[in-house]
Design an enzyme around this catalytic site. Structure first.
Site, PDB file in Angstrom:
ATOM      1  N   CYS A  33     -27.779   0.587 -47.819  1.00 51.91           N
ATOM      2  CA  CYS A  33     -27.610   1.974 -47.396  1.00 51.91           C
ATOM      3  C   CYS A  33     -28.000   2.125 -45.931  1.00 51.91           C
ATOM      4  O   CYS A  33     -28.460   1.184 -45.288  1.00 51.91           O
ATOM      5  CB  CYS A  33     -28.439   2.917 -48.261  1.00 51.91           C
ATOM      6  SG  CYS A  33     -30.219   2.629 -48.127  1.00 51.91           S
ATOM      7  N   CYS A  36     -31.488   1.110 -44.771  1.00 54.74           N
ATOM      8  CA  CYS A  36     -31.667  -0.308 -44.459  1.00 54.74           C
ATOM      9  C   CYS A  36     -31.271  -0.589 -43.007  1.00 54.74           C
ATOM     10  O   CYS A  36     -31.960  -1.320 -42.279  1.00 54.74           O
ATOM     11  CB  CYS A  36     -30.805  -1.169 -45.388  1.00 54.74           C
ATOM     12  SG  CYS A  36     -31.028  -0.857 -47.150  1.00 54.74           S
ATOM     13  N   ASP A 456      -0.187   4.137 -14.218  1.00 51.19           N
ATOM     14  CA  ASP A 456       0.245   3.428 -13.015  1.00 51.19           C
ATOM     15  C   ASP A 456       1.745   3.177 -13.166  1.00 51.19           C
ATOM     16  O   ASP A 456       2.282   3.212 -14.278  1.00 51.19           O
ATOM     17  CB  ASP A 456      -0.522   2.103 -12.909  1.00 51.19           C
ATOM     18  CG  ASP A 456       0.044   1.201 -11.842  1.00 51.19           C
ATOM     19  OD1 ASP A 456       0.195   1.650 -10.699  1.00 51.19           O
ATOM     20  OD2 ASP A 456       0.380   0.046 -12.187  1.00 51.19           O
ATOM     21  N   ASP A 655      -2.293  -2.055 -14.900  1.00 54.40           N
ATOM     22  CA  ASP A 655      -2.220  -3.501 -15.131  1.00 54.40           C
ATOM     23  C   ASP A 655      -2.721  -4.339 -13.979  1.00 54.40           C
ATOM     24  O   ASP A 655      -2.915  -5.537 -14.126  1.00 54.40           O
ATOM     25  CB  ASP A 655      -0.770  -3.911 -15.433  1.00 54.40           C
ATOM     26  CG  ASP A 655       0.078  -3.959 -14.172  1.00 54.40           C
ATOM     27  OD1 ASP A 655      -0.046  -3.029 -13.342  1.00 54.40           O
ATOM     28  OD2 ASP A 655       0.846  -4.920 -14.016  1.00 54.40           O
ATOM     29  N   ASP A 659      -5.771  -1.227  -9.950  1.00 59.98           N
ATOM     30  CA  ASP A 659      -6.010  -0.187 -10.960  1.00 59.98           C
ATOM     31  C   ASP A 659      -7.440  -0.229 -11.501  1.00 59.98           C
ATOM     32  O   ASP A 659      -7.858   0.710 -12.172  1.00 59.98           O
ATOM     33  CB  ASP A 659      -5.038  -0.341 -12.138  1.00 59.98           C
ATOM     34  CG  ASP A 659      -3.589  -0.162 -11.729  1.00 59.98           C
ATOM     35  OD1 ASP A 659      -3.330   0.715 -10.892  1.00 59.98           O
ATOM     36  OD2 ASP A 659      -2.738  -0.918 -12.229  1.00 59.98           O
TER      37      ASP A 659
END
Length: 769
Positions: A33, A36, A456, A655, A659
C-alpha cells in the site's frame, strides 16, 4: 587516530570531493500500500549520500539518486531492510546482462511463481471458508450442535489463518518489529481478532454463556477474509503485470543470435557476445540483432517497432539499421556500431522504465493522506469497538468486534497507492509502442495541461532536407537538359543545394557528363565547363558579377521567393538558361498534426529562424496562423518565455541544436527523434521517427492519462470516505444496515483491482488513427 585512518598518502585536512550522483534501482519485496511506499522513501532519504528517492508501488521498485563516494547499494539495501522490507535479488540472466529479453523473462518467472503461490493460498482459503459457512448453515440437516460445528471448524480455520494468511501475518509482524503499521497490519489484526475470539468461544463456551453472551463464532469470516484479500492481491498483481506489458513487448523484440562474418566463415553467436565493429549478415525475415551501418546488400526494413510507421524503409550501403527492426525482403551485411546497453532498443527500454518508475505531482495529496491513513484507521476501529461496546445491543461484545473488524478489513490504502503509478505505467508504455518516449510522470502531467504548441519549421514540420521542387527555363532550353548540365557542374560540390540537384538528376536516371575546369565560389555557386559549354550555377550575385542579364529570369525569381524556395540560377555560355527552385517540403502529416491540436482547443504557433516568405508558405500549407519568423535561437526561447508570462502552458516541438534553449524553456519540450542529440536531451518527450502527428498524439495521450489519474484518485478517496463510516455502523440506527466482515474484504479487493483495470483502459487509446 586509528591505523586505518592513517594510510599513507591520505590528506586528512582535505574533505572528500562529492562525486556526481548515480542512480540505483532496487526491486522491493513486501509492499502492499501507499503507507509502505512512504515509509521506504523516508528511510532511504535519511541515508547518508542519498539526494533523492522515489518508490513506485506498481513497479515495486525504488529509484535512488546517491553520491557513490558516500553510499552504495549495500547501504541502500540496509535502509530498506531497516524499514521492514526486503530487496529482491536481481534475476539471473544466462544470456548476458545486456540482453533485455532474457532479463524480462527471468523477471516473469519470478512473478509467475509469486502469482501461483497466491492463487493456491487464495483458493484453499476461500474453499475452506465456504465449507465452514455451509457447515454452519446446515446444522438442521446434519444434526450437529453449534458447539460441535465450532469444534470441527477450529482446525481448518486455524490452518487458513496461519498457512494461507501466513504471508500477511509475517509482513504485519515485520512492520510491528520496525514500529510501523501497513495494510497487512489492518488485515492481520482484523482476522486474528475474528479467529482468536472464535477459538476462545469454541474452547471455553460456558465462560461466555455465564456472562450472558451467545457463543457466536466467525471462523467462516476469518477464512473468507484471508482468501478474498489474497484473491484481491492476486488479481491486482496480474493486472499490474499487464500495465508493464509495453516493456516486455519491447524487450521481446530483441534478436537472440546473430550471424557474424569472420575469416573462418559465418558463425552464429548470442547477441550478448557482439562487439562494435563486427560484420553481421541478416537474411530476409530475420530481426536485425543490433545497431549498425549497412556495408553490402540492400533490403527493406520494417521499423514500425520504433516509429509506428507501417511501411518498410529501403536500406542500402551507408544507411543506418536499428537492432530489433525486421528485415523484410533482401539480405544485407552491416557493421555493428552500438551493442548491448548502448543500442537504441536498450535505451528506449531504460527510458520507459525510468518514466514508469517516476511520480506525477498530482499524486502529492494521495501521498500525504496515505502516510497517515493506517494509523487513522486503527484509531477509528478502536473508537468503533468502544462505541458499540458501550451503546450496542446486547450482547454488545460480538457486535463491537464485528464492527471493528469490518472497519479494519474494508479500509483500502492500496487504491490510493496504485491510482497514479498504474496510469503512468500504462500511459508511458502505450506511448512507447507508438514511438512517443515520455521521460516521467511530471512530463506527462505537464503535457496534459498544455494549451499552446510552438513548432520549429525546418526538420519538424518540413522534411529537413532540400529537394528540387520546380525547374524554370528560358526559351531555347528544356528542363531535362538544364538539370543534367547543372548536376554535372555540381558533382564537385558538397553544398546541400548541390546534393538536392544531384538527387533530382539521379531520380530521373540522367547520365551526367564529366565537368572540367570546376571552381567553387564560396557563398555564391560553381563554375565549370560541361560538354564544351561554360556553365554557371549559383545565386544572383554569381551571375550578376559575371555580367549576365537576369531580366528573363525575374518572373521565375519572384515566384520562387513567394513560394519560399531557394533559386539556383543557371547560365550557359554567358546567357541565362533558367533556374532550379529548391525547397524543404512540408511533411505530409504536418497539416493533420495541426488540425488535431486545434481540435483539442490548443493554439498552434510557428517559430523559425527562416525568412518570413518561407515561413508563410509552410504556415499556409499546415493551417497555422500565428508566425514568428527570422528568429535567432535565443529569440525562440524569448518567444516561449513571453507566452508563459502571458499565462500560457507551452510545449515546444523542435529537432535542432538551435531549438535546445526553447525546448528547455518550455513547460514541455518535445524533440523530433531524427534530430540532434542535444535537442533530445533538452526535451521531456521524444518522438521517434519524426512524424509531427505524434506531438498531437503525445499531448492527447497525456491528457487522457491525467484524466484516468483523476478518476482513480476520486474513486480511491470516495471508496474510503463512504464505506469506512458504513463499516462503523452509521447506517445501523436509521436503516438497520451493518456490513459483514466477509463482504468488507470483497469490497476492499474490488477497490484496488478496479483502479488498475481503469488504468488499463489506456492500452486501447488509438494515437495515429
Amino acid at each position: 587516530m586509528s591505523e586505518h585512518d592513517a594510510r599513507p598518502g591520505r590528506d586528512l585536512s582535505t574533505p572528500p570531493v562529492a562525486a556526481a550522483p548515480i542512480e540505483i534501482v532496487l526491486p522491493i519485496e513486501g509492499m502492499t500500500c501507499a503507507s509502505c511506499v512512504n515509509r521506504i522513501e523516508r528511510f532511504l532519504r535519511r541515508t547518508d549520500g542519498v539526494t533523492d528517492a522515489s518508490v513506485n508501488l506498481a513497479t515495486e521498485r525504488a529509484t535512488v539518486q546517491v553520491d557513490p563516494a558516500v553510499a552504495g547499494r549495500a547501504e541502500l539495501v540496509h535502509a530498506v531492510e531497516a524499514a521492514g522490507y526486503a530487496v529482491r535479488p536481481e534475476p539471473a540472466v544466462t544470456a548476458g546482462e545486456t540482453d533485455p529479453s532474457a532479463a524480462a523473462e527471468a523477471e516473469d518467472r519470478l512473478r509467475d511463481a509469486e502469482l501461483r503461490d497466491l492463487a493456491i493460498r487464495a483458493v484453499v482459503a476461500v474453499a475452506i471458508g465456504a465449507g465452514i459457512m455451509a457447515l454452519m448453515l446446515t446444522t438442521a440437516v446434519t444434526g450437529l450442535a453449534m458447539e460441535e460445528v465450532n469444534a470441527i471448524a477450529l482446525w481448518p480455520a486455524t490452518f487458513v489463518q496461519f498457512w494461507a494468511g501466513g504471508v500477511i501475518l509475517r509482513r504485519a509482524a515485520s512492520a510491528a518489529r520496525h514500529r510501523s503499521v501497513t495494510m497487512e497490519t489492518l488485515v492481520a489484526i482484523g482476522t486474528l481478532a475474528a479467529w482468536g475470539y472464535s477459538a476462545f468461544v469454541t474452547t471455553w463456551p460456558h465462560a461466555l454463556m455465564a456472562a450472558g453472551i451467545e457463543p457466536v463464532t466467525w471462523f467462516d469470516s476469518s477464512a473468507v477474509i484471508v482468501g478474498l484479500v489474497l484473491a484481491g492481491r492476486y488479481l491486482e498483481l496480474r493486472a499490474r503485470r499487464r500495465t508493464s506489458g509495453a516493456i516486455r513487448a519491447l524487450a521481446g523484440l530483441a534478436a537472440r543470435t546473430a550471424r557474424v562474418l569472420t575469416e573462418a566463415g559465418e558463425r552464429e553467436v548470442p547477441v550478448a557476445e557482439l562487439r562494435a565493429g563486427d560484420r553481421i549478415r541478416v537474411r530476409a525475415g530475420e530481426r536485425v540483432p543490433t545497431d549498425g551501418v549497412v556495408v553490402d546488400g540492400a533490403s527493406a526494413v520494417d521499423e514500425s517497432m520504433l516509429t509506428g510507421e507501417p511501411l518498410p524503409v529501403a536500406k542500402g550501403p551507408g544507411d543506418e539499421v536499428i537492432g530489433a527492426t525486421l528485415n523484410t525482403t533482401g539480405s544485407f551485411t552491416f557493421r555493428a556500431t552500438r551493442v548491448g546497453s548502448e543500442t537504441v532498443l536498450a535505451q528506449i527500454v531504460r527510458m520507459v522504465e525510468a518514466a514508469q518508475g517516476s511520480r506525477a505531482p498530482i499524486a502529492r495529496l494521495a501521498d500525504q493522506v496515505s502516510a497517515r491513513f493506517v494509523p487513522l484507521v486503527l484509531g477509528v476501529a478502536a473508537i468503533t469497538f468502544l462505541v458499540w461496546l458501550a451503546l450496542g445491543p446486547a450482547p454488545a461484545l460480538p457486535w463491537a468486534l464485528s464492527a471493528a473488524i469490518t472497519v479494519l478489513v474494508i479500509a483500502c490504502p492500496c487504491a490510493m497507492g496504485l491510482a497514479t503509478p498504474t496510469a503512468i505505467i500504462v500511459g508511458t508504455g502505450r506511448g512507447a509502442e507508438a514511438g512517443i518516449l515520455i521521460r516521467g510522470g511530471a512530463a506527462l502531467e505537464a503535457a496534459g495541461r498544455v494549451d499552446t504548441v510552438c513548432f520549429d519549421k525546418t526538420g519538424t514540420l518540413t522534411a529537413g532536407r532540400p529537394v528540387v521542387e520546380a525547374i524554370e527555363v528560358v526559351a531555347g532550353t528544356d528542363a531535362e537538359t538544364l538539370l543534367r548540365l547543372a548536376a554535372a557542374a555540381e558533382q564537385g560540390s558538397v553544398h546541400p543545394l548541390a546534393a538536392a540537384i544531384l538527387a533530382a538528376a539521379a531520380a530521373r536516371d540522367l547520365a551526367l557528363p564529366a565537368a572540367e575546369e570546376f571552381h567553387s565560389e564560396v557563398g555564391a555557386g560553381v563554375r565549370a565547363r560541361v560538354e564544351g559549354r561554360a556553365l554557371l550555377a549559383g545565386n544572383r550575385r554569381l551571375l550578376v558579377e559575371a555580367g549576365i542579364d537576369l531580366t528573363p529570369l525575374e518572373p521565375a525569381l519572384g515566384a520562387a521567393a513567394s513560394a519560399g524556395r531557394t533559386p539556383v540560377l543557371v547560365a550557359i555560355d554567358g546567357r541565362p538558361a533558367g533556374l532550379i527552385a529548391i525547397g524543404d517540403p512540408v511533411r505530409p502529416e504536418a497539416a493533420e498534426a495541426v488540425r488535431r491540436l486545434r481540435a483539442r482547443g490548443i493554439a498552434v504557433r510557428l517559430i523559425t529562424g527562416d525568412l518570413r516568405a518561407a515561413a508563410e508558405v509552410v504556415a499556409r500549407e499546415t493551417g497555422i496562423t500565428e508566425i514568428d519568423a527570422e528568429v535567432a535561437p535565443g529569440g525562440k526561447q524569448a518567444v516561449v518565455a513571453g507566452l508563459q508570462a502571458a499565462g500560457r502552458r507551452v510545449a515546444m516541438v523542435g529537432d535542432g541544436i538551435n531549438d535546445a534553449p526553447a525546448l528547455a524553456q518550455a513547460d514541455v519540450g518535445i524533440a523530433i527523434g531524427t534530430g540532434a542529440d542535444v535537442a533530445i536531451e533538452a526535451s521531456e518527450i521524444t518522438l521517434v521517427g519524426g512524424d509531427p502527428r505524434l506531438a498531437a498524439a503525445a499531448i492527447d495521450l497525456s491528457g487522457r492519462t491525467l484524466g484516468v489519474i483523476r478518476a482513480n484518485l476520486f474513486w480511491a478517496f470516495a471508496y474510503n470516505v463512504v464505506l469506512i463510516p458504513v463499516a462503523m455502523g452509521v447506517l445501523y440506527p436509521v436503516a438497520g444496515i451493518l456490513l459483514d466482515p466477509g463482504l468488507a474484504a470483497g469490497a476492499m479487493a474490488i477497490s484496488s483491482v478496479s483502479v488498475v483495470l481503469n488504468s488499463l483502459r489506456l492500452r486501447r487509446v488509438r494515437l495515429l488513427t
